[in-house]
Scaffold this motif. Structure first.
Motif, PDB file in Angstrom:
ATOM      1  N   LEU A  29      43.443  32.415  61.822  1.00 20.86           N
ATOM      2  CA  LEU A  29      44.257  32.749  61.233  1.00 20.86           C
ATOM      3  C   LEU A  29      45.039  32.106  60.081  1.00 20.86           C
ATOM      4  N   THR A  30      45.593  31.094  59.763  1.00 22.38           N
ATOM      5  CA  THR A  30      46.148  30.496  58.612  1.00 22.38           C
ATOM      6  C   THR A  30      45.171  30.678  57.512  1.00 22.38           C
ATOM      7  N   PHE A  31      43.913  30.123  57.770  1.00 20.13           N
ATOM      8  CA  PHE A  31      43.040  30.006  56.928  1.00 20.13           C
ATOM      9  C   PHE A  31      43.285  31.227  55.306  1.00 20.13           C
ATOM     10  N   ALA A  32      42.944  31.849  56.721  1.00 18.73           N
ATOM     11  CA  ALA A  32      42.973  33.552  55.996  1.00 18.73           C
ATOM     12  C   ALA A  32      44.457  34.002  55.607  1.00 18.73           C
ATOM     13  N   LEU A  33      45.243  33.872  55.938  1.00 16.05           N
ATOM     14  CA  LEU A  33      46.527  33.992  55.874  1.00 16.05           C
ATOM     15  C   LEU A  33      47.058  33.149  53.802  1.00 16.05           C
ATOM     16  N   THR A  34      45.851  31.866  53.732  1.00 17.27           N
ATOM     17  CA  THR A  34      46.257  31.600  52.379  1.00 17.27           C
ATOM     18  C   THR A  34      45.624  32.237  51.560  1.00 17.27           C
ATOM     19  N   PHE A  35      44.445  33.127  51.673  1.00 17.39           N
ATOM     20  CA  PHE A  35      43.752  34.074  50.564  1.00 17.39           C
ATOM     21  C   PHE A  35      44.090  35.249  50.634  1.00 17.39           C
ATOM     22  N   ALA A  36      45.478  35.866  52.022  1.00 11.97           N
ATOM     23  CA  ALA A  36      45.882  37.027  52.133  1.00 11.97           C
ATOM     24  C   ALA A  36      47.342  37.318  51.143  1.00 11.97           C
ATOM     25  N   VAL A  37      47.380  37.405  49.209  1.00 14.73           N
ATOM     26  CA  VAL A  37      48.426  37.398  48.752  1.00 14.73           C
ATOM     27  C   VAL A  37      48.607  38.859  48.387  1.00 14.73           C
ATOM     28  N   PRO A  38      49.143  39.872  48.991  1.00 12.89           N
ATOM     29  CA  PRO A  38      49.091  41.412  48.646  1.00 12.89           C
ATOM     30  C   PRO A  38      49.180  41.686  46.852  1.00 12.89           C
ATOM     31  N   PRO A  39      48.135  42.200  46.176  1.00 14.17           N
ATOM     32  CA  PRO A  39      48.326  42.935  45.408  1.00 14.17           C
ATOM     33  C   PRO A  39      49.581  42.825  44.539  1.00 14.17           C
ATOM     34  N   GLY A  40      50.088  43.190  43.931  1.00 10.41           N
ATOM     35  CA  GLY A  40      50.959  42.984  42.755  1.00 10.41           C
ATOM     36  C   GLY A  40      52.220  42.518  42.977  1.00 10.41           C
ATOM     37  N   LEU A  41      52.398  40.742  43.797  1.00 12.22           N
ATOM     38  CA  LEU A  41      52.998  40.001  43.749  1.00 12.22           C
ATOM     39  C   LEU A  41      53.394  39.261  42.714  1.00 12.22           C
TER      40      LEU A  41
END
Length: 456
Positions: A91-103
């Motif tokens: 979960l945490t590894f996936a979240l690292t590369f899950a920055v929303p577009p436009g931020l």
């Protein structure tokens, strides 16, 4: 007499390198590039994100080592923390590369920092007890070499798979969705490898009365005292540890710089896969060679030989600064041969250091040693990325968002080349005088093993 090392134990332990190889390779390869070239984070800020996250890792590793030693005393096994880490990291590894577009870049940097700190913590829960296991499951000097040789063989395969396959899974880096896809798949594979390896942790009787729960401040002070005492009392560990940290710094530079070399010097993002293949395939093929060198020369001389070869290979890459081209794959392959030795030999020497300390001061400190070791390795790899980010910032590197092409100034190209060749060579050379102070030899353990066999 101690029990023989079983093939099933070797296999389960080696599979853990799928997790360590994935976590050690993919963030080092793509995280800095993700920040600077997909999220438009300035190079200096991106380097700070990676470094601060790793600073936390350095702090938490000795704490995990302390907790792992207490777990062993209380339950007879180090398995509990390994399982927690294996279940958490996907979960945490996936979240690292899950920055929303436009931020905006600063919010993006904060997102990556928080997620990567959580990922590093999950990895520490697994890695610290994992590194402490060899001395508990491999009874002899040669058994530990065999155990670690198989582990590093799987590690080489994992590095090749993650280093080459990760960028392929991501795509050309023009879409954030590709990074998320990579993070989800890689996180799952890393977690599965960790959980398999947790099965190699032996279960035995508790070694002491269960310790009472203590306030967090007491635990932190206890862990710090244990780490300081461990480092102070073992000259062999200090020599091995500081040499390895310098080399990890050089390898960290090499990993962090590979994507930039591919994109801006070789002018092909896909070339990063070829660079990794050139580095890791020779490492995998020559793994038996380093085991043979160890049997003939000893681990410490083999480690010195591997270090010299790595310094020569990275120095041979220096012409990439003014004449980039496919020739770079040749010295990269030579570095790969050396890299196999730099991985298997120090990891096989670490359990010897722990056994030597146990003979002198009593058993039960494996977690303290592995906590310090993991902290040093993490710091070295992280500071490799930090050095590269400072070099990029100083030489005028221009960050960009996903899908936006930029032209880098010649000074930035010079910085990329120096970070990929000159600095790794110098760091490897600097580790040699420290490594030569390592004093443990095969004979120290042969006498001990004969004494154990003679005991009733």
């Amino acid at each position: 007499m101690t029990a023989a090392l079983r093939p099933g134990t070797v296999t389960r332990y080696a599979v853990g390198s799928v997790g360590t190889g994935g976590f050690g390779t993919l963030p080092g390869l793509v995280l800095l590039y993700y920040l600077t070239d997909a999220l438009a984070v300035p190079a200096l800020v991106a380097g700070g994100v990676v470094t601060l996250a790793k600073v936390w890792d350095v702090v938490v590793n000795p704490l995990v080592g302390y907790a792992s030693d207490r777990d062993l005393a209380r339950t007879g096994s180090r398995r509990r923390l390994m399982v927690i880490g294996g279940f958490t990291i996907p979960l945490t590894f996936a979240l690292t590369f899950a920055v929303p577009p436009g931020l905006d870049p600063w919010m993006s940097a904060t997102w990556v920092f928080v997620a990567f700190v959580l990922t590093a913590t999950a990895f520490s829960l697994f890695q610290v007890p994992y590194i402490a296991l060899p001395v508990e499951i491999a009874p002899t000097y040669d058994d530990r070499t065999r155990l670690l040789a198989w582990r590093v063989a799987i590690l080489a395969v994992a590095i090749l798979a993650f280093g080459g396959g990760g960028p392929i899974l991501r795509g050309d880096g023009d879409e954030l969705w590709g990074y998320l896809r990579m993070g989800v798949v890689a996180g799952l594979v890393i977690g599965i490898g960790m959980l398999v390896a947790a099965g190699a942790a032996p279960r035995g009787p508790a070694q002491a009365v269960a310790p009472e729960r203590q306030p967090v401040g007491v635990v932190i002070r206890g862990a710090a005292r244990t780490a300081r005492a461990t480092l102070a009392r073992s000259q062999a560990f200090r020599a091995l540890f500081f040499a390895f940290v310098l080399q990890a710094l050089g390898v960290g530079l090499l990993l962090a710089g590979a994507q930039y070399v591919a994109t801006y010097l070789l002018e092909s993002e896909a070339a990063v896969t070829l660079l990794f293949a050139a580095l890791i395939a020779p490492a995998l093929l020559t793994m038996p060679l380093w085991s043979a060198v160890t049997r003939r020369l000893g681990k410490e001389r083999g480690f010195i030989l591997a270090t010299v070869l790595f310094a020569v290979a990275t120095a041979a890459m220096i012409p990439v600064i003014w004449s980039p081209g496919p020739w770079i794959y040749g010295p990269t392959a030579l570095a790969g041969i050396a890299y196999a030795g730099l991985q298997v030999l120090p990891l096989a020497m670490l359990p010897d250091v722990v056994e030597d300390d146990a003979r002198r001061h009593g058993a039960g400190a494996g977690g303290a040693f592995s906590g310090l070791w993991t902290a040093g390795e993490t710091a070295g790899m992280a500071l490799g990325g930090t050095l590269l980010s400072l070099l990029l910032a100083a030489t005028g590197f221009v960050p960009s968002a996903a899908g936006v092409d930029v032209t880098q100034p010649s000074s930035a190209l010079l910085g990329i080349g120096i970070g990929f060749s000159v600095l790794p060579a110098l760091l490897a050379a600097a580790s040699l005088p420290i490594l030569m102070r390592y004093r443990l030899r095969r004979g120290d353990f042969d006498r001990s093993e004969l004494s154990q066999e003679a005991s009733p």
